[in-house]
Write a protein that holds these residues in place. Structure first.
Motif, mmCIF file in Angstrom:
data_model
loop_
_atom_site.group_PDB
_atom_site.id
_atom_site.type_symbol
_atom_site.label_atom_id
_atom_site.label_comp_id
_atom_site.label_asym_id
_atom_site.label_seq_id
_atom_site.Cartn_x
_atom_site.Cartn_y
_atom_site.Cartn_z
ATOM 1 N N ARG A 26 0.824 -1.196 0.000
ATOM 2 C CA ARG A 26 0.000 0.000 0.000
ATOM 3 C C ARG A 26 0.861 1.251 0.000
ATOM 4 N N ILE A 27 0.599 2.124 -0.930
ATOM 5 C CA ILE A 27 1.228 3.438 -0.989
ATOM 6 C C ILE A 27 0.119 4.462 -0.818
ATOM 7 N N PHE A 28 0.257 5.318 0.164
ATOM 8 C CA PHE A 28 -0.760 6.314 0.478
ATOM 9 C C PHE A 28 -0.332 7.673 -0.048
ATOM 10 N N SER A 29 -1.280 8.565 -0.146
ATOM 11 C CA SER A 29 -0.962 9.908 -0.646
ATOM 12 C C SER A 29 0.012 10.624 0.272
ATOM 13 N N SER A 30 0.020 10.258 1.545
ATOM 14 C CA SER A 30 0.940 10.890 2.500
ATOM 15 C C SER A 30 2.309 10.216 2.541
ATOM 16 N N THR A 31 2.461 9.123 1.831
ATOM 17 C CA THR A 31 3.752 8.418 1.806
ATOM 18 C C THR A 31 4.826 9.313 1.187
ATOM 19 N N VAL A 32 5.973 9.302 1.804
ATOM 20 C CA VAL A 32 7.137 9.998 1.254
ATOM 21 C C VAL A 32 8.129 8.947 0.761
ATOM 22 N N MET A 33 8.546 9.082 -0.471
ATOM 23 C CA MET A 33 9.548 8.160 -1.004
ATOM 24 C C MET A 33 10.784 8.958 -1.389
ATOM 25 N N GLY A 34 11.928 8.364 -1.126
ATOM 26 C CA GLY A 34 13.162 9.087 -1.345
ATOM 27 C C GLY A 34 14.251 8.249 -1.984
ATOM 28 N N TRP A 35 15.255 8.950 -2.432
ATOM 29 C CA TRP A 35 16.481 8.336 -2.944
ATOM 30 C C TRP A 35 17.638 8.771 -2.060
ATOM 31 N N PHE A 36 18.474 7.813 -1.732
ATOM 32 C CA PHE A 36 19.696 8.043 -0.978
ATOM 33 C C PHE A 36 20.840 7.406 -1.751
ATOM 34 N N ARG A 37 22.055 7.783 -1.398
ATOM 35 C CA ARG A 37 23.204 7.153 -2.036
ATOM 36 C C ARG A 37 24.344 7.014 -1.031
ATOM 37 N N GLN A 38 25.174 6.022 -1.288
ATOM 38 C CA GLN A 38 26.342 5.800 -0.442
ATOM 39 C C GLN A 38 27.536 5.511 -1.329
ATOM 40 N N ALA A 39 28.491 6.412 -1.285
ATOM 41 C CA ALA A 39 29.724 6.249 -2.044
ATOM 42 C C ALA A 39 30.709 5.431 -1.212
ATOM 43 N N PRO A 40 31.677 4.798 -1.858
ATOM 44 C CA PRO A 40 32.659 3.996 -1.126
ATOM 45 C C PRO A 40 33.357 4.810 -0.037
ATOM 46 N N GLY A 41 33.359 4.295 1.166
ATOM 47 C CA GLY A 41 34.042 4.947 2.270
ATOM 48 C C GLY A 41 33.324 6.140 2.859
ATOM 49 N N LYS A 42 32.100 6.399 2.391
ATOM 50 C CA LYS A 42 31.350 7.544 2.887
ATOM 51 C C LYS A 42 30.028 7.088 3.492
ATOM 52 N N GLU A 43 29.429 7.982 4.245
ATOM 53 C CA GLU A 43 28.132 7.688 4.837
ATOM 54 C C GLU A 43 27.030 7.866 3.793
ATOM 55 N N ARG A 44 25.933 7.195 4.055
ATOM 56 C CA ARG A 44 24.780 7.339 3.173
ATOM 57 C C ARG A 44 24.247 8.761 3.268
ATOM 58 N N GLU A 45 23.855 9.319 2.135
ATOM 59 C CA GLU A 45 23.357 10.682 2.126
ATOM 60 C C GLU A 45 22.047 10.786 1.342
ATOM 61 N N PHE A 46 21.259 11.749 1.740
ATOM 62 C CA PHE A 46 19.988 12.031 1.083
ATOM 63 C C PHE A 46 20.244 12.634 -0.299
ATOM 64 N N VAL A 47 19.423 12.201 -1.266
ATOM 65 C CA VAL A 47 19.528 12.736 -2.615
ATOM 66 C C VAL A 47 18.268 13.534 -2.977
ATOM 67 N N ALA A 48 17.100 12.885 -2.861
ATOM 68 C CA ALA A 48 15.858 13.536 -3.269
ATOM 69 C C ALA A 48 14.683 12.787 -2.665
ATOM 70 N N SER A 49 13.558 13.476 -2.555
ATOM 71 C CA SER A 49 12.344 12.829 -2.058
ATOM 72 C C SER A 49 11.122 13.449 -2.705
ATOM 73 N N ILE A 50 10.012 12.712 -2.606
ATOM 74 C CA ILE A 50 8.761 13.181 -3.170
ATOM 75 C C ILE A 50 7.615 12.688 -2.299
ATOM 76 N N ARG A 51 6.674 13.570 -2.047
ATOM 77 C CA ARG A 51 5.448 13.161 -1.356
ATOM 78 C C ARG A 51 4.514 12.587 -2.413
ATOM 79 N N TRP A 52 4.067 11.363 -2.176
ATOM 80 C CA TRP A 52 3.406 10.605 -3.226
ATOM 81 C C TRP A 52 2.168 11.282 -3.784
ATOM 82 N N GLY A 53 1.319 11.785 -2.924
ATOM 83 C CA GLY A 53 0.067 12.361 -3.395
ATOM 84 C C GLY A 53 0.251 13.733 -4.036
ATOM 85 N N ALA A 54 0.873 14.646 -3.326
ATOM 86 C CA ALA A 54 0.998 16.027 -3.791
ATOM 87 C C ALA A 54 2.100 16.205 -4.820
#
Length: 118
Positions: A26-54
């Protein structure tokens, strides 16, 4: 919710790739989905996100103007269009989802590797 990321690969600097993340459950209109990335030797970082409904989007400063996050509600699929890729974009990219915007992401995909050659 189960997430399956795909679309990674090897691309030259300046090139483009589109990542996909297929969501089951189930994906709701209030669900937030995002992309993250982790480069070698680095911490995971936020890339982008989108609120599903709006369709409201957010981007890390490092990718603004180059990456575009979008979704296809009919297909329950999240996308990340990446243009003008740079070697520093090389990383494993993960998609994630959460049902409450002010909480950590609850669900994660398995990651897809993007390699940008100079």
């Amino acid at each position: 919710v189960q997430l399956q990321a795909s679309g990674g690969g090897l691309v030259q600097s300046g090139g483009s790739l589109r990542l996909s993340c297929a969501a089951s459950g189930r994906i709701f209109s209030s669900t937030v989905m995002g992309w993250f990335r982790q480069a070698p030797g680095k911490e995971r970082e936020f890339v982008a996100s989108i609120r599903w409904g709006a369709g409201t989007t957010f981007y890390a400063d490092s990718v603004k103007g180059r990456f575009t996050v979008s979704r296809d509600s009919a297909k329950n699929t999240l996308y990340l269009q990446m243009n003008s890729l740079k070697p520093e974009d090389t990383a494993v990219y993960y998609c994630a989802a959460k049902f409450t915007s002010n909480r950590p992401y609850d669900y994660w995909g398995q990651g897809t590797l993007v390699t940008v050659s100079s």
